[in-house]
Design a protein around this motif. Structure first.
Motif, PDB file in Angstrom:
ATOM      1  N   MET A  39      -0.836   3.515  -4.090  1.00  0.00           N
ATOM      2  CA  MET A  39       0.305   3.810  -3.201  1.00  0.00           C
ATOM      3  C   MET A  39       1.532   3.336  -4.080  1.00  0.00           C
ATOM      4  N   VAL A  40       2.660   4.344  -4.022  1.00  0.00           N
ATOM      5  CA  VAL A  40       3.827   4.071  -4.477  1.00  0.00           C
ATOM      6  C   VAL A  40       5.059   3.858  -3.589  1.00  0.00           C
ATOM      7  N   ILE A  41       5.526   2.561  -3.578  1.00  0.00           N
ATOM      8  CA  ILE A  41       6.324   1.991  -2.704  1.00  0.00           C
ATOM      9  C   ILE A  41       7.811   1.921  -3.242  1.00  0.00           C
ATOM     10  N   ASP A  42       8.701   2.958  -2.922  1.00  0.00           N
ATOM     11  CA  ASP A  42      10.269   2.832  -3.412  1.00  0.00           C
ATOM     12  C   ASP A  42      10.893   3.604  -2.600  1.00  0.00           C
ATOM     13  N   ASP A  43      12.243   2.995  -2.290  1.00  0.00           N
ATOM     14  CA  ASP A  43      13.140   3.704  -1.342  1.00  0.00           C
ATOM     15  C   ASP A  43      13.729   5.062  -1.821  1.00  0.00           C
ATOM     16  N   ASP A  44      13.548   5.301  -3.346  1.00  0.00           N
ATOM     17  CA  ASP A  44      14.177   6.333  -3.792  1.00  0.00           C
ATOM     18  C   ASP A  44      12.877   7.407  -4.124  1.00  0.00           C
ATOM     19  N   GLU A  58      -3.369  11.852 -13.652  1.00  0.00           N
ATOM     20  CA  GLU A  58      -4.337  10.908 -14.194  1.00  0.00           C
ATOM     21  C   GLU A  58      -5.340  10.898 -13.265  1.00  0.00           C
ATOM     22  N   GLY A  59      -5.439  11.993 -12.226  1.00  0.00           N
ATOM     23  CA  GLY A  59      -6.745  12.230 -11.152  1.00  0.00           C
ATOM     24  C   GLY A  59      -6.461  10.926 -10.216  1.00  0.00           C
ATOM     25  N   CYS A  60      -5.445  10.439 -10.103  1.00  0.00           N
ATOM     26  CA  CYS A  60      -5.235   9.408  -8.556  1.00  0.00           C
ATOM     27  C   CYS A  60      -4.977  10.151  -7.361  1.00  0.00           C
ATOM     28  N   SER A  61      -5.501   9.547  -6.255  1.00  0.00           N
ATOM     29  CA  SER A  61      -4.868  10.009  -4.997  1.00  0.00           C
ATOM     30  C   SER A  61      -3.829   9.212  -4.470  1.00  0.00           C
ATOM     31  N   ILE A  62      -2.689  10.070  -4.253  1.00  0.00           N
ATOM     32  CA  ILE A  62      -1.405   9.092  -3.915  1.00  0.00           C
ATOM     33  C   ILE A  62      -1.015   9.105  -2.568  1.00  0.00           C
ATOM     34  N   THR A  63      -0.579   8.115  -2.181  1.00  0.00           N
ATOM     35  CA  THR A  63       0.041   7.703  -0.685  1.00  0.00           C
ATOM     36  C   THR A  63       1.404   7.127  -1.198  1.00  0.00           C
ATOM     37  N   THR A  64       2.436   7.638  -0.388  1.00  0.00           N
ATOM     38  CA  THR A  64       3.751   6.932  -0.621  1.00  0.00           C
ATOM     39  C   THR A  64       4.452   6.573   0.618  1.00  0.00           C
ATOM     40  N   ALA A  65       5.377   5.371   0.169  1.00  0.00           N
ATOM     41  CA  ALA A  65       6.050   4.889   1.196  1.00  0.00           C
ATOM     42  C   ALA A  65       7.430   4.398   0.935  1.00  0.00           C
ATOM     43  N   GLY A  66       8.498   4.684   1.686  1.00  0.00           N
ATOM     44  CA  GLY A  66       9.621   4.431   1.438  1.00  0.00           C
ATOM     45  C   GLY A  66      10.451   3.330   1.861  1.00  0.00           C
ATOM     46  N   THR A  67       9.550   2.570   2.754  1.00  0.00           N
ATOM     47  CA  THR A  67      10.054   1.308   3.458  1.00  0.00           C
ATOM     48  C   THR A  67       8.853   0.179   3.397  1.00  0.00           C
ATOM     49  N   GLY A  68       9.009  -0.913   3.485  1.00  0.00           N
ATOM     50  CA  GLY A  68       8.205  -1.928   3.516  1.00  0.00           C
ATOM     51  C   GLY A  68       7.258  -1.823   4.604  1.00  0.00           C
ATOM     52  N   MET A  87      10.960  -3.769  -5.905  1.00  0.00           N
ATOM     53  CA  MET A  87      11.151  -5.168  -5.532  1.00  0.00           C
ATOM     54  C   MET A  87      12.647  -5.059  -4.663  1.00  0.00           C
ATOM     55  N   LYS A  88      13.363  -3.893  -4.559  1.00  0.00           N
ATOM     56  CA  LYS A  88      14.449  -4.053  -3.808  1.00  0.00           C
ATOM     57  C   LYS A  88      14.405  -2.997  -2.827  1.00  0.00           C
ATOM     58  N   LEU A  89      13.834  -3.162  -1.336  1.00  0.00           N
ATOM     59  CA  LEU A  89      13.637  -1.969  -0.384  1.00  0.00           C
ATOM     60  C   LEU A  89      14.743  -2.385   0.507  1.00  0.00           C
ATOM     61  N   PRO A  90      14.899  -1.305   1.229  1.00  0.00           N
ATOM     62  CA  PRO A  90      15.942  -1.459   2.516  1.00  0.00           C
ATOM     63  C   PRO A  90      15.740  -2.423   3.684  1.00  0.00           C
ATOM     64  N   ASP A  91      14.404  -2.658   3.917  1.00  0.00           N
ATOM     65  CA  ASP A  91      14.013  -3.399   5.117  1.00  0.00           C
ATOM     66  C   ASP A  91      13.304  -4.775   4.739  1.00  0.00           C
ATOM     67  N   PHE A  92      12.625  -4.902   3.693  1.00  0.00           N
ATOM     68  CA  PHE A  92      12.046  -6.144   3.001  1.00  0.00           C
ATOM     69  C   PHE A  92      12.309  -6.433   1.715  1.00  0.00           C
ATOM     70  N   ASN A  93      12.234  -7.560   1.484  1.00  0.00           N
ATOM     71  CA  ASN A  93      12.226  -7.882  -0.124  1.00  0.00           C
ATOM     72  C   ASN A  93      10.970  -7.579  -0.705  1.00  0.00           C
ATOM     73  N   GLY A  94      10.875  -7.030  -1.920  1.00  0.00           N
ATOM     74  CA  GLY A  94       9.670  -6.549  -2.593  1.00  0.00           C
ATOM     75  C   GLY A  94       8.606  -7.718  -2.650  1.00  0.00           C
ATOM     76  N   LEU A  95       9.196  -9.091  -2.917  1.00  0.00           N
ATOM     77  CA  LEU A  95       8.094 -10.244  -3.085  1.00  0.00           C
ATOM     78  C   LEU A  95       7.570 -10.034  -1.740  1.00  0.00           C
ATOM     79  N   TRP A  96       8.196 -10.224  -0.520  1.00  0.00           N
ATOM     80  CA  TRP A  96       7.507 -10.224   0.574  1.00  0.00           C
ATOM     81  C   TRP A  96       6.488  -9.298   0.712  1.00  0.00           C
ATOM     82  N   ILE A  97       6.542  -8.072   0.436  1.00  0.00           N
ATOM     83  CA  ILE A  97       5.795  -7.050   0.627  1.00  0.00           C
ATOM     84  C   ILE A  97       4.701  -7.176  -0.338  1.00  0.00           C
ATOM     85  N   TYR A  98       4.899  -7.621  -1.583  1.00  0.00           N
ATOM     86  CA  TYR A  98       3.917  -8.042  -2.640  1.00  0.00           C
ATOM     87  C   TYR A  98       2.906  -9.108  -1.930  1.00  0.00           C
TER      88      TYR A  98
END
Length: 156
Positions: A39-44, A58-68, A87-98
């Motif tokens: 999973m790739v989590i990034d607002d960009d 690289e043969g990965c199965s991908i899911t993406t998210a734009g918000t925490g 680490m910098k998302l519009p709705d949550f701090n990346g550390l909290w998501i981590y």
């Protein structure tokens, strides 16, 4: 000795005799599934697309998210092998998501990413202390992504 050498050369795993058939079947299933669930989590959206493209090669199965919020919802439904968290998302701090992702699955490989090295320094240090695999700074080298995928595959 030789086992460490074999692993460094890219051996997927080591099984000892007598063979544990359940373990063998699990290893075969993982190999047959192909790559990792990532999973790739990034607002960009450009970062999500670029990382997704590299990971798919690289043969990965991908899911993406734009918000925490989306990331947590997805992670509750689909176990991830590897997660890239901005680490910098519009709705949550990346550390909290981590921390929330770590709680959902303590064995997931998690990489924190940021374009704000100085501003996010404290959060990045905390994530690394709490077990994040590494931090990637934008712009990143695609070779670093490939190395991270290989390390996560070995861990799986």
């Amino acid at each position: 000795g030789r086992i460490l050498e074999a692993i460094n050369e890219g051996v997927y795993g080591i099984l000892t005799k007598p063979l544990d058939l359940d373990l063998l079947l699990k290893k075969i299933e993982v190999i047959m599934q192909g790559g990792l669930k990532v999973m790739v989590i990034d607002d960009d959206p450009n970062i999500r697309q670029t990382l997704g493209d590299i990971l798919e090669l690289e043969g990965c199965s991908i899911t993406t998210a734009g918000t925490g919020e989306d990331a947590i919802r997805i992670a509750q439904k689909r176990k991830q092998d590897l997660v890239f968290v901005d680490m910098k998302l519009p709705d949550f701090n990346g550390l909290w998501i981590y921390m929330a992702l770590r709680k959902l699955n303590p064995y997931t490989s998690i990489v924190v990413i940021t374009g704000f090295r100085k501003e996010m320094e404290v959060e990045i240090e905390k994530a690394l202390r709490e077990g994040a695999d590494t931090c990637l700074y934008k712009p990143f080298d695609p070779k670093d992504i490939v190395s991270i995928v290989k390390a996560a595959l070995k861990k799986k």
